[in-house]
Design an enzyme around this catalytic site. Sequence first.
Site, PDB file in Angstrom:
ATOM      1  N   HIS A  13       0.868  -1.201   0.000  1.00  0.00           N
ATOM      2  CA  HIS A  13       0.000   0.000   0.000  1.00  0.00           C
ATOM      3  C   HIS A  13       0.893   1.235   0.000  1.00  0.00           C
ATOM      4  O   HIS A  13       1.451   1.602   1.032  1.00  0.00           O
ATOM      5  CB  HIS A  13      -0.916  -0.001   1.228  1.00  0.00           C
ATOM      6  CG  HIS A  13      -1.872   1.161   1.271  1.00  0.00           C
ATOM      7  ND1 HIS A  13      -3.184   1.022   1.666  1.00  0.00           N
ATOM      8  CD2 HIS A  13      -1.728   2.482   0.970  1.00  0.00           C
ATOM      9  CE1 HIS A  13      -3.797   2.204   1.613  1.00  0.00           C
ATOM     10  NE2 HIS A  13      -2.923   3.115   1.202  1.00  0.00           N
ATOM     11  N   HIS A  15       1.446   5.349  -1.936  1.00  0.00           N
ATOM     12  CA  HIS A  15       1.043   6.421  -2.865  1.00  0.00           C
ATOM     13  C   HIS A  15       2.300   7.023  -3.473  1.00  0.00           C
ATOM     14  O   HIS A  15       3.125   7.585  -2.751  1.00  0.00           O
ATOM     15  CB  HIS A  15       0.262   7.509  -2.125  1.00  0.00           C
ATOM     16  CG  HIS A  15      -0.955   6.976  -1.444  1.00  0.00           C
ATOM     17  ND1 HIS A  15      -2.185   6.929  -2.065  1.00  0.00           N
ATOM     18  CD2 HIS A  15      -1.130   6.415  -0.218  1.00  0.00           C
ATOM     19  CE1 HIS A  15      -3.065   6.383  -1.239  1.00  0.00           C
ATOM     20  NE2 HIS A  15      -2.453   6.057  -0.110  1.00  0.00           N
ATOM     21  N   LEU A  16       2.429   6.900  -4.791  1.00  0.00           N
ATOM     22  CA  LEU A  16       3.597   7.458  -5.485  1.00  0.00           C
ATOM     23  C   LEU A  16       3.275   8.799  -6.132  1.00  0.00           C
ATOM     24  O   LEU A  16       4.173   9.500  -6.569  1.00  0.00           O
ATOM     25  CB  LEU A  16       4.087   6.476  -6.555  1.00  0.00           C
ATOM     26  CG  LEU A  16       4.555   5.108  -6.048  1.00  0.00           C
ATOM     27  CD1 LEU A  16       4.837   4.173  -7.223  1.00  0.00           C
ATOM     28  CD2 LEU A  16       5.798   5.243  -5.172  1.00  0.00           C
ATOM     29  N   ARG A  17       1.966   9.105  -6.213  1.00  0.00           N
ATOM     30  CA  ARG A  17       1.506  10.298  -6.952  1.00  0.00           C
ATOM     31  C   ARG A  17       1.904  10.174  -8.425  1.00  0.00           C
ATOM     32  O   ARG A  17       2.116   9.071  -8.912  1.00  0.00           O
ATOM     33  CB  ARG A  17       2.031  11.597  -6.319  1.00  0.00           C
ATOM     34  CG  ARG A  17       1.859  11.702  -4.795  1.00  0.00           C
ATOM     35  CD  ARG A  17       0.436  11.526  -4.330  1.00  0.00           C
ATOM     36  NE  ARG A  17       0.299  11.806  -2.888  1.00  0.00           N
ATOM     37  CZ  ARG A  17      -0.657  11.348  -2.133  1.00  0.00           C
ATOM     38  NH1 ARG A  17      -1.593  10.546  -2.627  1.00  0.00           N
ATOM     39  NH2 ARG A  17      -0.725  11.654  -0.851  1.00  0.00           N
ATOM     40  N   ASN A  41      -5.340   6.757  -6.396  1.00  0.00           N
ATOM     41  CA  ASN A  41      -6.072   8.002  -6.115  1.00  0.00           C
ATOM     42  C   ASN A  41      -5.337   9.227  -6.664  1.00  0.00           C
ATOM     43  O   ASN A  41      -5.005  10.148  -5.941  1.00  0.00           O
ATOM     44  CB  ASN A  41      -6.380   8.151  -4.617  1.00  0.00           C
ATOM     45  CG  ASN A  41      -5.151   8.168  -3.727  1.00  0.00           C
ATOM     46  OD1 ASN A  41      -4.110   7.619  -4.072  1.00  0.00           O
ATOM     47  ND2 ASN A  41      -5.268   8.803  -2.571  1.00  0.00           N
ATOM     48  N   LYS A  99      -9.403  -0.754  -5.826  1.00  0.00           N
ATOM     49  CA  LYS A  99      -9.454  -0.051  -4.547  1.00  0.00           C
ATOM     50  C   LYS A  99     -10.763   0.694  -4.409  1.00  0.00           C
ATOM     51  O   LYS A  99     -11.136   1.472  -5.295  1.00  0.00           O
ATOM     52  CB  LYS A  99      -8.288   0.942  -4.460  1.00  0.00           C
ATOM     53  CG  LYS A  99      -8.254   1.809  -3.217  1.00  0.00           C
ATOM     54  CD  LYS A  99      -7.934   0.983  -1.968  1.00  0.00           C
ATOM     55  CE  LYS A  99      -7.958   1.836  -0.707  1.00  0.00           C
ATOM     56  NZ  LYS A  99      -6.655   2.403  -0.383  1.00  0.00           N
ATOM     57  N   HIS A 174      -4.734  -0.342   5.943  1.00  0.00           N
ATOM     58  CA  HIS A 174      -4.314   0.510   7.070  1.00  0.00           C
ATOM     59  C   HIS A 174      -5.276   0.451   8.260  1.00  0.00           C
ATOM     60  O   HIS A 174      -5.898   1.442   8.617  1.00  0.00           O
ATOM     61  CB  HIS A 174      -4.072   1.947   6.623  1.00  0.00           C
ATOM     62  CG  HIS A 174      -5.122   2.599   5.761  1.00  0.00           C
ATOM     63  ND1 HIS A 174      -6.464   2.437   5.957  1.00  0.00           N
ATOM     64  CD2 HIS A 174      -5.017   3.434   4.694  1.00  0.00           C
ATOM     65  CE1 HIS A 174      -7.125   3.146   5.067  1.00  0.00           C
ATOM     66  NE2 HIS A 174      -6.272   3.753   4.275  1.00  0.00           N
ATOM     67  N   LEU A 219      -5.241   9.376   7.549  1.00  0.00           N
ATOM     68  CA  LEU A 219      -6.541   8.723   7.677  1.00  0.00           C
ATOM     69  C   LEU A 219      -6.400   7.240   7.367  1.00  0.00           C
ATOM     70  O   LEU A 219      -5.641   6.889   6.465  1.00  0.00           O
ATOM     71  CB  LEU A 219      -7.553   9.372   6.733  1.00  0.00           C
ATOM     72  CG  LEU A 219      -7.946  10.805   7.139  1.00  0.00           C
ATOM     73  CD1 LEU A 219      -8.764  11.473   6.054  1.00  0.00           C
ATOM     74  CD2 LEU A 219      -8.707  10.802   8.466  1.00  0.00           C
ATOM     75  N   ASP A 247       1.338   2.766   3.486  1.00  0.00           N
ATOM     76  CA  ASP A 247       0.480   3.925   3.247  1.00  0.00           C
ATOM     77  C   ASP A 247       1.306   5.208   3.201  1.00  0.00           C
ATOM     78  O   ASP A 247       0.818   6.279   3.553  1.00  0.00           O
ATOM     79  CB  ASP A 247      -0.643   4.036   4.288  1.00  0.00           C
ATOM     80  CG  ASP A 247      -1.717   5.039   3.880  1.00  0.00           C
ATOM     81  OD1 ASP A 247      -1.840   5.335   2.676  1.00  0.00           O
ATOM     82  OD2 ASP A 247      -2.423   5.535   4.779  1.00  0.00           O
ATOM     83  N   HIS A 251       2.696  14.558   0.769  1.00  0.00           N
ATOM     84  CA  HIS A 251       2.061  15.855   0.514  1.00  0.00           C
ATOM     85  C   HIS A 251       3.149  16.892   0.768  1.00  0.00           C
ATOM     86  O   HIS A 251       3.882  16.773   1.759  1.00  0.00           O
ATOM     87  CB  HIS A 251       0.905  16.109   1.490  1.00  0.00           C
ATOM     88  CG  HIS A 251      -0.259  15.180   1.334  1.00  0.00           C
ATOM     89  ND1 HIS A 251      -1.258  15.396   0.415  1.00  0.00           N
ATOM     90  CD2 HIS A 251      -0.570  14.029   1.963  1.00  0.00           C
ATOM     91  CE1 HIS A 251      -2.154  14.411   0.496  1.00  0.00           C
ATOM     92  NE2 HIS A 251      -1.762  13.563   1.429  1.00  0.00           N
ATOM     93  N   ALA A 263      -4.205  14.951   4.775  1.00  0.00           N
ATOM     94  CA  ALA A 263      -4.015  13.688   5.494  1.00  0.00           C
ATOM     95  C   ALA A 263      -3.005  12.822   4.767  1.00  0.00           C
ATOM     96  O   ALA A 263      -3.135  12.593   3.569  1.00  0.00           O
ATOM     97  CB  ALA A 263      -5.346  12.950   5.587  1.00  0.00           C
TER      98      ALA A 263
HETATM   99  N1  NCD Z   1      -3.783   7.827   4.348  1.00  0.00           N
HETATM  100  C1  NCD Z   1      -3.922   9.119   4.125  1.00  0.00           C
HETATM  101  O1  NCD Z   1      -4.097   9.866   5.088  1.00  0.00           O
HETATM  102  N2  NCD Z   1      -3.852   9.654   2.887  1.00  0.00           N
HETATM  103  C2  NCD Z   1      -3.765   8.956   1.631  1.00  0.00           C
HETATM  104  C3  NCD Z   1      -5.072   8.353   1.219  1.00  0.00           C
HETATM  105  C4  NCD Z   1      -5.446   7.094   1.983  1.00  0.00           C
HETATM  106  O2  NCD Z   1      -4.731   6.093   1.934  1.00  0.00           O
HETATM  107  O3  NCD Z   1      -6.481   7.091   2.659  1.00  0.00           O
HETATM  108  C5  NCD Z   1      -3.296   9.939   0.541  1.00  0.00           C
HETATM  109  O4  NCD Z   1      -3.432   9.629  -0.630  1.00  0.00           O
HETATM  110  O5  NCD Z   1      -2.745  11.005   0.903  1.00  0.00           O
HETATM  111 ZN    ZN Z   2      -3.269   5.080   1.391  1.00  0.00          ZN
HETATM  112 ZN    ZN Z   3      -6.939   5.063   2.779  1.00  0.00          ZN
END
Ligand code: NCD
Ligand code: ZN
Ligand code: ZN
Length: 344
Positions: A13, A15-17, A41, A99, A174, A219, A247, A251, A263
Amino acid sequence: MNTLTITRPDDWHIHLRDGAALAHTVPAAAQHFNRLICMPNLVPPVRTVEEAAAYRERILAHAPQGIAFDPRMVLYFTDQTPASEIAKAKATDFMQAIKLYPAGATTNSQNGVSDIRKVYSVIEQLEEHQFPLLLHGEVTHSHVDIFDREKRFLDEVLAPMLRQFPKLKLVLEHITTSEAAHFVLEQGRNVAATITPQHLLFNRNHMLVGGVRPHFYCLPILKRQKHQTVLMEVATSGNPKFFLGTDSAPHAQDKKENACGCAGCYTAPIALQLYAEAFEQAGRLDKLEGFASHFGADFYGLPRNTDTITLIKQDYQVPASYPYLDNQALVPLRAGETLPWSVQ
Ligand SMILES: NC(=O)N[C@@H](CC(=O)O)C(=O)O
Ligand SMILES: [Zn+2]
Ligand SMILES: [Zn+2]
């Protein structure tokens, strides 16, 4: 124990953007992890197999040379996802899951599913094809307290869904509560969970006592210590239902240190060190390899990695920030702190 050599881990899990961010996020993740479940996302989200294939190419363009690295792709579930997309995804060798974000639950979830009962025809396909469903498990009604949103999701959404689709392969992502841990324990082998390093090492006091610390805000939100304790127990128990998913969610600094902060905790370069710290605290370093390197691959039906990585009990200084995008900085969790474990 001063060194610990384990099978190379995977991050199930992350996020690479997209775009210029990939030049920073991809090498940071690839230095420790082989397979990554790349969360969809983006803006706009990764809705089709074609979009996922194109995103995978953009990720691979930043992969460091000479090391194993395999981004595994994920569809973003919307109210409009055609049921036919599931068989299409299953037929590829790079799509790993779909997802589901309840609309409005988290970062870039506005195109998520508005009511899970409306997408049961797609979920039927998931069960039939044994194609994994990944869940951000929180309800979103404004009247539900943010600290209760995960538990309410289990009772109101997940339990009824599993009664309808008992063979559905799913990962509750998560997890943050004892209720979620127990829920997963009570299900069959088709139900698993990922656990982040921040939910193992911290609770809401770390975020809120003595001043609000925006880099701990993610989150689902950090919960009470009693939940942290249960998450530590299950993660370090050797139960294959629980495996690594950082996760890591970058940001830019000004989006986190803001009157309305985003978040997400950025942990990719230090996540393995953080997990080692947590497992050592539990006296269960011997269980780290299963959690980090075996159980996720087993759940997804992928081979375990064959190379190894070595952790050393040696101070690691976390940078105050990493470079990110134009003139922005990316502040990791534990910025400026010293961690007890390093990666060789
Ligand atoms: N976990 C987070 O607080 N943020 C994640 C989104 C997610 O996994 O819920 C994100 O893409 O920034
Ligand atoms: Zn996430
Ligand atoms: Zn999430």
